[in-house]
Design a protein around this motif. Structure first.
Motif, mmCIF file in Angstrom:
data_model
loop_
_atom_site.group_PDB
_atom_site.id
_atom_site.type_symbol
_atom_site.label_atom_id
_atom_site.label_comp_id
_atom_site.label_asym_id
_atom_site.label_seq_id
_atom_site.Cartn_x
_atom_site.Cartn_y
_atom_site.Cartn_z
ATOM 1 N N UNK A 108 0.853 -1.148 -0.153
ATOM 2 C CA UNK A 108 0.095 -0.053 -0.102
ATOM 3 C C UNK A 108 0.882 1.152 0.014
ATOM 4 N N UNK A 109 2.096 1.394 0.848
ATOM 5 C CA UNK A 109 2.647 2.271 0.754
ATOM 6 C C UNK A 109 3.472 2.537 -0.482
ATOM 7 N N UNK A 110 3.795 1.465 -0.997
ATOM 8 C CA UNK A 110 4.343 1.767 -2.497
ATOM 9 C C UNK A 110 3.720 2.223 -3.703
ATOM 10 N N UNK A 111 2.413 1.947 -3.397
ATOM 11 C CA UNK A 111 1.368 2.162 -4.341
ATOM 12 C C UNK A 111 0.844 3.638 -4.170
ATOM 13 N N UNK A 112 1.185 4.215 -2.873
ATOM 14 C CA UNK A 112 0.780 5.710 -2.780
ATOM 15 C C UNK A 112 1.999 6.376 -3.347
ATOM 16 N N UNK A 113 3.403 5.882 -3.092
ATOM 17 C CA UNK A 113 4.504 6.412 -3.497
ATOM 18 C C UNK A 113 4.263 6.728 -5.276
ATOM 19 N N UNK A 114 3.717 5.505 -5.675
ATOM 20 C CA UNK A 114 3.615 5.515 -7.166
ATOM 21 C C UNK A 114 2.749 6.786 -7.533
ATOM 22 N N UNK A 115 1.767 6.997 -6.608
ATOM 23 C CA UNK A 115 0.470 7.805 -7.015
ATOM 24 C C UNK A 115 1.155 9.084 -6.993
ATOM 25 N N UNK A 116 2.221 9.487 -6.197
ATOM 26 C CA UNK A 116 2.773 10.907 -6.200
ATOM 27 C C UNK A 116 3.303 11.062 -7.329
ATOM 28 N N UNK A 117 4.168 9.996 -7.917
ATOM 29 C CA UNK A 117 5.081 9.941 -9.145
ATOM 30 C C UNK A 117 3.780 10.344 -10.226
ATOM 31 N N UNK A 118 2.788 9.596 -10.302
ATOM 32 C CA UNK A 118 1.747 9.702 -11.566
ATOM 33 C C UNK A 118 1.156 11.438 -11.509
ATOM 34 N N UNK A 119 1.079 11.692 -10.109
ATOM 35 C CA UNK A 119 0.489 13.121 -9.993
ATOM 36 C C UNK A 119 1.405 14.057 -10.753
ATOM 37 N N UNK A 120 2.486 13.776 -10.227
ATOM 38 C CA UNK A 120 3.703 14.664 -10.822
ATOM 39 C C UNK A 120 4.022 14.855 -12.418
ATOM 40 N N UNK A 121 3.523 13.631 -12.907
ATOM 41 C CA UNK A 121 3.823 13.311 -14.565
ATOM 42 C C UNK A 121 2.590 14.002 -15.214
ATOM 43 N N UNK A 122 1.271 13.881 -14.516
ATOM 44 C CA UNK A 122 0.092 14.694 -14.835
ATOM 45 C C UNK A 122 0.335 16.153 -15.081
ATOM 46 N N UNK A 123 1.248 16.766 -13.970
ATOM 47 C CA UNK A 123 1.333 18.024 -14.119
ATOM 48 C C UNK A 123 2.183 18.269 -15.110
ATOM 49 N N UNK A 124 3.044 17.628 -15.356
ATOM 50 C CA UNK A 124 4.045 17.710 -16.428
ATOM 51 C C UNK A 124 3.309 17.687 -17.913
ATOM 52 N N UNK A 125 2.443 16.733 -17.689
ATOM 53 C CA UNK A 125 1.691 16.805 -19.252
ATOM 54 C C UNK A 125 0.933 17.962 -19.333
ATOM 55 N N UNK A 126 0.318 18.488 -18.525
ATOM 56 C CA UNK A 126 -0.828 19.697 -18.871
ATOM 57 C C UNK A 126 0.305 21.044 -18.855
#
Length: 321
Positions: A164-182
């Protein structure tokens, strides 16, 4: 510290200093051991990026006439894979950045599977891959940024079985990349790329390859807002995982979340004017966000469920493709 490790840490520090002043500054929030390991991870990621893009620390590489011919993307990917395989096998690679990965794997719970997830992102770029659906876009974000977030969590000591903690660490990276995309819609379009889903653009009646045409700008805004809303969901999930880290690690992670989240929020606020100039977070605002993150790090976050598509779900989708 052995002389070999000290040399790798020094080379990694120089790499992060040259490649990302913001990341280098943020790394100061970590304790010394974590900070050095973050530098080692950065050095490997930076080297892979530079090989993939034929750059030098994110900038155009100097080439002699004899080496001016560019390698094709698959050849560059093969180089990345070959050097990474040597590093994972614990063999000398001839490159301090790839030897840094080997050192990191000796010291932390970073696994081969974690590394492979990152390499899959380079494979997508080498194949000139484009997302058709929202799930495709999130899968891309997982490989190019979420998987790095997982490695960062391992660097901070999160065990490989703490799913679960690794999933949530992944979620932060996904949020970062979505910011990069927009933020980078215009820049990516200039390079012949678009990471917003084809299905979203079709719904907005934006033809392929015309995402940045002036008469489609207002139609693009709601689609970008959708990506920003997703980024907020993933960022909120990540905050729950960050609460399980040691205080200085938690502070650093929450600072990064605020800064990258600020990029997406600013893009959304600007609407059709978001791409008049590249959105940046100024030094003053960054310092304010770091201070706010310090206060936040001392509080218990509210419980938030993981998004429907997180690390394990996206990895499963990737295996079926």
């Amino acid at each position: 510290m052995t002389s070999e490790r000290a040399a790798l840490v020094a080379a990694a520090h120089e790499s992060i200093r040259r490649g990302s002043k913001s990341f280098a500054a943020a790394s100061r929030l970590f304790d010394r051991t974590t900070r050095e390991r973050v530098w080692l991870l950065y050095a490997w990621c930076r080297a892979c990026d530079d090989i993939a893009d034929e750059q030098d620390h994110g900038h155009a590489a100097r080439t002699s006439p004899a080496s001016a011919a560019r390698l094709d993307p698959e050849a560059r990917l093969a180089t990345i894979r070959a050097l990474t395989e040597l590093a994972m096998a614990g063999e000398e690679t001839g490159s301090p950045a790839f030897d840094a990965l080997a050192q990191l794997m000796r010291e932390t719970p970073v696994t081969r599977a974690m590394v492979e997830d990152v390499l899959a992102g380079f494979a997508l770029d080498a194949a000139d891959w484009r997302p058709r659906s929202e799930a495709d876009m999130l899968r891309y974000c997982f490989h190019v940024a979420g998987a790095v977030g997982v490695m960062m969590a391992a660097v901070m000591g999160v065990p490989a079985d703490d799913e679960d903690t690794l999933d949530r660490a992944c979620d932060l990276g996904i949020a970062f990349q979505l910011a990069n995309i927009v933020r980078d819609v215009w820049e990516d379009d200039a390079n012949g790329r678009c990471y917003l889903p084809v299905e979203w653009l079709a719904e907005a009646d934006i033809p392929p390859g015309e995402v940045t045409k002036p008469h489609y700008r207002h139609a693009l805004v709601p689609q970008v807002a959708r990506a920003c809303a997703l980024a907020r969901q993933y960022e909120a999930s990540a905050r729950v995982g960050a609460a399980r880290l040691a205080f200085r690690q938690r502070w650093a992670v929450l600072s990064a979340a605020r800064i990258y989240g600020g990029i997406a929020r600013e893009v959304e606020r600007l609407g059709a004017h978001a791409w008049d100039h590249r959105v940046v977070i100024g030094k003053g605002r960054k310092l304010s966000m770091v201070a706010t993150a310090f206060v936040e790090a001392r509080r218990t976050p509210r419980a938030v469920s993981r998004p429907a598509l997180s690390r394990r779900e996206l990895a499963s989708i990737a295996k079926r493709r």
